[in-house]
Design a protein around this motif. Structure first.
Motif, PDB file in Angstrom:
ATOM      1  N   VAL A   1      28.146  17.297 -12.971  1.00 32.06           N
ATOM      2  CA  VAL A   1      27.925  16.445 -11.801  1.00 32.06           C
ATOM      3  C   VAL A   1      26.505  15.892 -11.801  1.00 32.06           C
ATOM      4  O   VAL A   1      26.275  14.709 -11.524  1.00 32.06           O
TER       5      VAL A   1
ATOM      6  N   LEU B   1      34.469   9.030 -10.542  1.00 32.76           N
ATOM      7  CA  LEU B   1      34.301   8.878  -9.096  1.00 32.76           C
ATOM      8  C   LEU B   1      32.833   8.833  -8.689  1.00 32.76           C
ATOM      9  O   LEU B   1      32.474   8.189  -7.703  1.00 32.76           O
TER      10      LEU B   1
ATOM     11  N   THR C   1      30.242  22.777 -14.351  1.00 33.10           N
ATOM     12  CA  THR C   1      30.615  21.784 -13.329  1.00 33.10           C
ATOM     13  C   THR C   1      29.378  21.207 -12.658  1.00 33.10           C
ATOM     14  O   THR C   1      29.245  19.986 -12.507  1.00 33.10           O
TER      15      THR C   1
ATOM     16  N   ILE D   1      33.107  17.876 -17.077  1.00 35.09           N
ATOM     17  CA  ILE D   1      33.920  17.870 -15.845  1.00 35.09           C
ATOM     18  C   ILE D   1      35.123  16.943 -15.919  1.00 35.09           C
ATOM     19  O   ILE D   1      35.865  16.815 -14.943  1.00 35.09           O
TER      20      ILE D   1
ATOM     21  N   LYS E   1      43.084  13.650  -3.345  1.00 40.33           N
ATOM     22  CA  LYS E   1      42.264  12.764  -4.172  1.00 40.33           C
ATOM     23  C   LYS E   1      42.530  11.308  -3.816  1.00 40.33           C
ATOM     24  O   LYS E   1      41.614  10.484  -3.788  1.00 40.33           O
TER      25      LYS E   1
ATOM     26  N   THR F   1      37.406  14.030  -2.553  1.00 39.86           N
ATOM     27  CA  THR F   1      38.068  13.988  -3.862  1.00 39.86           C
ATOM     28  C   THR F   1      37.762  15.211  -4.707  1.00 39.86           C
ATOM     29  O   THR F   1      38.546  15.591  -5.578  1.00 39.86           O
ATOM     30  N   ASN F   2      36.603  15.834  -4.495  1.00 42.35           N
ATOM     31  CA  ASN F   2      36.225  17.019  -5.271  1.00 42.35           C
ATOM     32  C   ASN F   2      36.563  18.323  -4.554  1.00 42.35           C
ATOM     33  O   ASN F   2      36.216  19.393  -5.038  1.00 42.35           O
TER      34      ASN F   2
ATOM     35  N   LYS G   1      38.739  21.361  -3.624  1.00 43.56           N
ATOM     36  CA  LYS G   1      39.830  22.058  -4.303  1.00 43.56           C
ATOM     37  C   LYS G   1      40.910  22.436  -3.284  1.00 43.56           C
ATOM     38  O   LYS G   1      40.613  22.872  -2.207  1.00 43.56           O
TER      39      LYS G   1
ATOM     40  N   SER H   1      38.066  11.868 -14.750  1.00 43.19           N
ATOM     41  CA  SER H   1      38.308  11.445 -13.361  1.00 43.19           C
ATOM     42  C   SER H   1      37.143  11.778 -12.443  1.00 43.19           C
ATOM     43  O   SER H   1      36.692  10.942 -11.655  1.00 43.19           O
ATOM     44  N   LYS H   2      36.647  13.016 -12.509  1.00 39.57           N
ATOM     45  CA  LYS H   2      35.530  13.417 -11.643  1.00 39.57           C
ATOM     46  C   LYS H   2      34.263  12.640 -11.982  1.00 39.57           C
ATOM     47  O   LYS H   2      33.512  12.242 -11.097  1.00 39.57           O
ATOM     48  N   THR H   3      34.027  12.440 -13.267  1.00 38.25           N
ATOM     49  CA  THR H   3      32.858  11.662 -13.687  1.00 38.25           C
ATOM     50  C   THR H   3      32.964  10.232 -13.160  1.00 38.25           C
ATOM     51  O   THR H   3      31.990   9.675 -12.650  1.00 38.25           O
TER      52      THR H   3
ATOM     53  N   LEU I   1      33.640  11.128  -1.734  1.00 38.78           N
ATOM     54  CA  LEU I   1      33.372  11.922  -2.930  1.00 38.78           C
ATOM     55  C   LEU I   1      33.590  13.412  -2.675  1.00 38.78           C
ATOM     56  O   LEU I   1      34.138  14.130  -3.510  1.00 38.78           O
TER      57      LEU I   1
END
Length: 293
Positions: free
Chosen positions: A8, A251, A4, A244, A125, A290-291, A293, A247-249, A287
């Motif tokens: 990132v 953002l 992860t 990752i 998110k 959204t990340n 948990k 979606s995470k990439t 950011l």
């Protein structure tokens, strides 16, 4: 370093390299024709990658041939069309409009990931994405609602929107990369196919519109965009997607206006305004949300 954290970091570095590319683009507008810049950008990327990938690609040619339709579609979307459309869009619209429309890329990716991969979009998110978009709008408008209301859209804006959708599709396709295609073989195949498909359009532009003049500025620009904004950044972006997820990439792409503003301050002597600092804080906060948990 966990996958992860590595993912990132890769996405952040790819975004930084693309931000430098945007700063460069603002300084060479009109110097190099759009298809010419796109063609030589990817030609440089192919030449630099060839010594490291051509042997592996030859040894795995059966796999390349097996997945040629997938590779061709990926090359058309991410190499042949995406950047070329951006260069065309930049001829008829402003940097403000391009920045505004560019924020649609992560949104397209999130929506496509939801439709294709059934990725859940949690309430937190959604809040984070809304926060990020707010920050980007504050950055673009300098805190003025009137500035947003009086933005005029052109054909270049439509081209940019189409380009954003194609890059989102490219990102989705990268996630579906067959495991037997190593990153080197995949990148080299996509780069070569995309460049070959660009060649007829480059020749038409060269013969009937405008030729590329290979002066010092052209050589430096094509070298940077070919090596850093193409080869290195696309490799990092693809690896981030693998590590990752899409979606995470996606953002992290929202940090482009943040990086661009900082780089413009140091290299173009453009002042950083209070609204820019506030917007950067809002984007980074979004950011983090959204990340969470």
């Amino acid at each position: 370093m966990s996958n992860t954290t590595k993912g990132v970091f890769f996405a952040l570095f790819a975004t930084l390299l693309w931000s430098v590319n945007m700063v460069i683009a603002s300084g060479i507008k009109g110097h190099i024709p759009p298809v010419g810049l796109a063609f030589w950008r990817w030609t440089v990327a192919c030449i630099v990658l060839a010594p490291f990938a051509i042997k592996s690609t030859y040894e795995n040619f059966k796999m390349v041939k097996k997945h040629i339709r997938y590779l061709t579609l990926t090359a058309v979307l991410g190499i042949t069309i995406f950047n070329t459309l951006i260069y065309f869009a930049g001829k008829t619209t402003s940097a403000v409009n391009l920045s505004l429309i560019a924020i649609s890329i992560p949104l397209f990716i999130v929506v496509l990931s939801r439709i294709i991969f059934k990725e859940k979009v949690s309430n937190i998110k959604i809040v984070g994405i809304a926060t990020i978009i707010t920050g980007v709008l504050v950055l673009i408008s300098k805190g003025s609602i009137q500035a947003l209301l009086h933005i005029n859209f052109t054909i270049g804006d439509l081209l940019m929107l189409v380009a954003c959708f194609f890059f989102a599709c490219y990102t989705i396709l990268v996630r579906q990369k067959p495991d037997e295609l190593t990153p080197k073989v995949f990148l080299f195949s996509v780069f070569v196919i995309g460049t070959i498909l660009l060649f007829p359009f480059y020749m038409y532009e060269h013969l009937y519109y405008k030729k590329v003049i290979f002066d010092t500025k052209t050589v430096l620009v094509t070298t940077y965009v070919g090596v850093c904004a193409s080869l290195i950044s696309f490799y990092l972006w693809n690896e981030a997607i693998r590590l990752i997820g899409t979606s995470k990439t996606a953002l992290i792409y929202y940090l482009i206006p943040v990086f661009s503003g900082i780089l413009a301050y140091f290299f173009l002597n453009q002042a950083i305004l209070l609204t820019q600092i506030i917007s950067m804080g809002i984007i980074i906060t979004g950011l983090l949300i959204t990340n969470k948990k």
